[in-house]
Design a protein around this motif. Structure first.
Motif, PDB file in Angstrom:
ATOM      1  N   TYR A  68      -0.577 -10.162   7.582  1.00  8.80           N
ATOM      2  CA  TYR A  68       0.687 -10.957   8.347  1.00  8.80           C
ATOM      3  C   TYR A  68       1.688 -11.532   7.571  1.00  8.80           C
ATOM      4  CZ  TYR A  68       2.884 -14.176  11.656  1.00  8.80           C
ATOM      5  OH  TYR A  68       3.912 -14.950  12.178  1.00  8.80           O
ATOM      6  N   PRO A  69       2.998 -11.236   7.699  1.00 11.60           N
ATOM      7  CA  PRO A  69       3.350 -10.542   8.965  1.00 11.60           C
ATOM      8  C   PRO A  69       3.547  -9.119   8.668  1.00 11.60           C
ATOM      9  CG  PRO A  69       5.358 -11.257   8.042  1.00 11.60           C
ATOM     10  CD  PRO A  69       3.916 -11.856   7.134  1.00 11.60           C
ATOM     11  N   ILE A  70       3.360  -8.389   9.652  1.00  8.94           N
ATOM     12  CA  ILE A  70       3.613  -6.720   9.624  1.00  8.94           C
ATOM     13  C   ILE A  70       4.720  -6.465   9.188  1.00  8.94           C
ATOM     14  CG2 ILE A  70       3.105  -4.574  10.499  1.00  8.94           C
ATOM     15  CD1 ILE A  70       1.085  -5.854  12.297  1.00  8.94           C
ATOM     16  N   GLU A  71       5.324  -5.865   8.061  1.00  7.98           N
ATOM     17  CA  GLU A  71       6.453  -5.365   7.560  1.00  7.98           C
ATOM     18  C   GLU A  71       6.863  -3.890   7.520  1.00  7.98           C
ATOM     19  OE1 GLU A  71       6.783  -9.574   4.387  1.00  7.98           O
ATOM     20  OE2 GLU A  71       6.535  -7.250   3.529  1.00  7.98           O
ATOM     21  N   ILE A  72       8.012  -3.704   7.632  1.00  6.04           N
ATOM     22  CA  ILE A  72       8.541  -2.443   7.488  1.00  6.04           C
ATOM     23  C   ILE A  72       9.292  -2.382   6.071  1.00  6.04           C
ATOM     24  CG2 ILE A  72       9.924  -0.674   8.269  1.00  6.04           C
ATOM     25  CD1 ILE A  72       9.565  -1.561  11.124  1.00  6.04           C
ATOM     26  N   LYS A  73       8.949  -1.640   5.184  1.00  3.98           N
ATOM     27  CA  LYS A  73       9.609  -1.749   3.821  1.00  3.98           C
ATOM     28  C   LYS A  73       9.869  -0.065   3.323  1.00  3.98           C
ATOM     29  CE  LYS A  73       4.731  -1.947   1.970  1.00  3.98           C
ATOM     30  NZ  LYS A  73       3.796  -2.641   1.051  1.00  3.98           N
ATOM     31  N   TYR A  74      10.472  -0.336   2.225  1.00 11.23           N
ATOM     32  CA  TYR A  74      10.803   1.098   1.574  1.00 11.23           C
ATOM     33  C   TYR A  74       9.588   1.697   1.259  1.00 11.23           C
ATOM     34  CZ  TYR A  74      15.780  -0.159   1.588  1.00 11.23           C
ATOM     35  OH  TYR A  74      17.254  -0.365   2.009  1.00 11.23           O
ATOM     36  N   ALA A  75       9.577   3.163   1.441  1.00  5.86           N
ATOM     37  CA  ALA A  75       8.471   3.877   0.957  1.00  5.86           C
ATOM     38  C   ALA A  75       8.773   4.276  -0.637  1.00  5.86           C
ATOM     39  CB  ALA A  75       8.331   5.268   1.573  1.00  5.86           C
ATOM     40  N   ASN A  76       7.802   4.995  -1.292  1.00  2.00           N
ATOM     41  CA  ASN A  76       8.070   5.467  -2.360  1.00  2.00           C
ATOM     42  C   ASN A  76       9.164   6.156  -2.841  1.00  2.00           C
ATOM     43  OD1 ASN A  76       7.606   5.605  -5.186  1.00  2.00           O
ATOM     44  ND2 ASN A  76       6.105   7.487  -4.857  1.00  2.00           N
ATOM     45  N   GLU A  77      10.176   5.588  -3.613  1.00  2.00           N
ATOM     46  CA  GLU A  77      11.784   6.080  -3.915  1.00  2.00           C
ATOM     47  C   GLU A  77      12.490   6.168  -2.476  1.00  2.00           C
ATOM     48  OE1 GLU A  77      10.926  10.062  -5.489  1.00  2.00           O
ATOM     49  OE2 GLU A  77      10.008   9.159  -7.473  1.00  2.00           O
ATOM     50  N   GLY A  78      12.008   5.406  -1.380  1.00  2.00           N
ATOM     51  CA  GLY A  78      12.961   5.332  -0.273  1.00  2.00           C
ATOM     52  C   GLY A  78      14.226   4.860  -0.526  1.00  2.00           C
ATOM     53  N   GLU A  79      14.275   3.720  -1.203  1.00  2.00           N
ATOM     54  CA  GLU A  79      15.656   3.198  -1.368  1.00  2.00           C
ATOM     55  C   GLU A  79      16.640   4.265  -2.109  1.00  2.00           C
ATOM     56  OE1 GLU A  79      17.614  -0.995  -2.921  1.00  2.00           O
ATOM     57  OE2 GLU A  79      15.449  -0.398  -3.348  1.00  2.00           O
ATOM     58  N   MET A  80      15.982   4.844  -3.206  1.00  2.00           N
ATOM     59  CA  MET A  80      16.715   5.756  -3.838  1.00  2.00           C
ATOM     60  C   MET A  80      17.154   6.981  -2.898  1.00  2.00           C
ATOM     61  SD  MET A  80      15.787   7.967  -7.305  1.00  2.00           S
ATOM     62  CE  MET A  80      14.569   9.021  -6.284  1.00  2.00           C
ATOM     63  N   LYS A  81      16.361   7.320  -1.981  1.00  2.00           N
ATOM     64  CA  LYS A  81      16.643   8.670  -0.899  1.00  2.00           C
ATOM     65  C   LYS A  81      17.729   8.336  -0.222  1.00  2.00           C
ATOM     66  CE  LYS A  81      12.075  10.634  -1.309  1.00  2.00           C
ATOM     67  NZ  LYS A  81      10.931  11.042  -0.555  1.00  2.00           N
ATOM     68  N   LEU A  82      17.518   6.925   0.455  1.00  7.94           N
ATOM     69  CA  LEU A  82      18.556   6.385   1.479  1.00  7.94           C
ATOM     70  C   LEU A  82      19.991   6.335   0.629  1.00  7.94           C
ATOM     71  CD1 LEU A  82      19.196   5.248   3.917  1.00  7.94           C
ATOM     72  CD2 LEU A  82      18.696   2.845   3.002  1.00  7.94           C
ATOM     73  N   LYS A  83      20.002   5.739  -0.541  1.00  5.98           N
ATOM     74  CA  LYS A  83      21.348   5.781  -1.328  1.00  5.98           C
ATOM     75  C   LYS A  83      21.777   7.118  -1.285  1.00  5.98           C
ATOM     76  CE  LYS A  83      20.726   1.486  -3.747  1.00  5.98           C
ATOM     77  NZ  LYS A  83      20.653   0.739  -4.761  1.00  5.98           N
ATOM     78  N   ARG A  84      21.032   8.274  -1.783  1.00  3.27           N
ATOM     79  CA  ARG A  84      21.465   9.463  -1.924  1.00  3.27           C
ATOM     80  C   ARG A  84      22.038  10.019  -0.842  1.00  3.27           C
ATOM     81  NH1 ARG A  84      16.875  13.000  -3.900  1.00  3.27           N
ATOM     82  NH2 ARG A  84      16.821  11.401  -5.354  1.00  3.27           N
TER      83      ARG A  84
END
Length: 407
Positions: free
Chosen positions: A341-357
């Motif tokens: 708790y709490p249940i979170e939505i977070k970046y996956a592995n290299e997710g932030e880099m993929k989003l910026k790309r």
């Protein structure tokens, strides 16, 4: 009587010193010899006493002697050197040089080759329902165990019988989840009930009712013959007994020794791979049970077949777009553990880099389109200044309208 003189042996002198001889008569020589002997023995005894006393005093400061690992007998001490050596060195055992195989029980299984109980003993809360305590019987030893038992049935009823019942319902539900929509898509109308699959809630025509009764009779006979089966003697049952030997003696629920395509070892021919496949089967079966329940209630409430206007059963663009959107989202984000708790939505592995790309790619594409549009606008403006292309359509329309009076 003439007295014979005796000469005492000369005292050792340094080299080059004159030797002095002492001549005494026999009686005086005897007395002198005895006196010298007595003095010599007395001095030696006194020196020995002084040395022994000094050694005894020094031994008080010496470390304690190391005890021998074995005692020597009188026979050993008194034996000749060869015999003593034979006594002190026992004969080597010839069997020590030979590698021996010790007997092992037939049903012995190493802990590394079987499922060990108590996987969730360190968790106080259920994984499926984090705000409820974990049921005692659900310790992670069995496939599909996520601690979901809000009614506590695993502690009130027979645990193995409940697992067997769940596996059977799961397999039937997977067959029904495929057969229900396929019957509405392919079966003739005289076999359906107003276009819906025959069921308890939808009703059934006489022919469909006879078919349902026949199927239920066959399923009941199969249940009667297999409910009390002994699976530990089959090849697959022996493997399951080995895998579950540390948990209980009942093997695995739902074991019918049936694997014609030999898929049971596709994820690994060990207890981990087999338990993983059982997890997959139960997960699909539970989803199928929920799905078939949804089918029945939907058709009972709406009166329309489940395949009618359903994007899962008719060609459309919405479903592929949803699948593509979910795939893209899962490449960037992931849901945190459900038991925290709490249940979170977070970046996956290299997710932030993929989003910026992706963001940089969209930005570059917009800039390129803007530059291309500006260049095209500039070219058109130059053509208009020379040929008036912007006014050409208006002039053409006016020319056509001017001919209306001739029509």
């Amino acid at each position: 009587q003439p007295r014979k003189a005796f000469c005492l042996p000369p005292h050792p002198q340094p080299k080059g010193t004159p030797t002095t001889h002492i001549f005494l008569h026999r009686p005086y020589c005897f007395i002198l010899h005895n006196s010298i002997s007595f003095f010599y023995l007395t001095t030696m005894k006194f020196s020995a006493f002084i040395i022994a006393a000094a050694a005894g005093s020094a031994s008080a400061f010496a470390p304690a002697p190391i005890k021998a690992r074995f005692a020597l007998s009188a026979a050993t001490l008194e034996a000749p050197p060869a015999e003593a050596a034979a006594v002190e060195e026992p004969a080597a055992d010839a069997s020590m040089d030979v590698e021996q195989d010790f007997p092992v029980a037939d049903n012995f299984v190493k802990d590394s080759d079987r499922i060990m109980p108590g996987r969730y003993n360190g968790k106080e809360k259920s994984i499926a329902i984090p705000f409820l305590p974990r049921p005692t019987a659900l310790d992670g030893s069995h496939a599909g165990d996520y601690g979901f038992d809000p009614l506590g049935l695993s502690e009130k009823l027979d645990f193995y019988a409940m697992q067997e019942s769940e596996v059977r319902h799961a397999r039937l539900a997977m067959l029904a989840a495929v057969g229900w929509p396929m019957s509405e898509l392919l079966a003739p109308q005289w076999m359906l009930q107003h276009g819906c699959a025959p069921s308890v809630l939808n009703g059934a025509n006489p022919l469909a009712a006879l078919s349902i009764i026949g199927f239920l009779g066959a399923a009941g006979y199969f249940e009667l013959k297999t409910s009390l089966r002994q699976s530990s003697s089959t090849p697959m049952g022996k493997i399951h007994s080995k895998d579950m030997s540390a948990v209980w003696k009942y093997g695995v629920a739902g074991d019918y020794n049936w694997d014609p395509l030999n898929l049971y070892s596709s994820c690994g021919d060990d207890f981990k791979g087999r338990k993983g496949l059982r997890d997959v089967e139960l997960s699909h079966g539970r989803v199928a049970m929920l799905g078939i329940t949804y089918f029945a209630f939907w058709e009972a409430l709406t009166g329309h077949p489940i395949v009618e206007n359903n994007m899962l059963f008719h060609p459309n663009a919405l479903f592929p777009l949803l699948v593509a959107g979910y795939t893209a989202w899962s490449q960037i984000y992931e849901v945190g553990p459900l038991n925290e708790y709490p249940i979170e939505i977070k970046y996956a592995n290299e997710g932030e880099m993929k989003l910026k790309r992706v963001q940089n790619g969209i930005k570059d594409a917009v800039e390129q389109i803007s530059e291309s549009t500006a260049q095209s606008k500039k070219t058109l403006d130059e053509l208009d200044s020379k040929f008036g292309i912007y006014e050409a359509p208006k002039k053409a329309i006016d020319a056509v309208r001017s001919t209306y009076k001739y029509w």
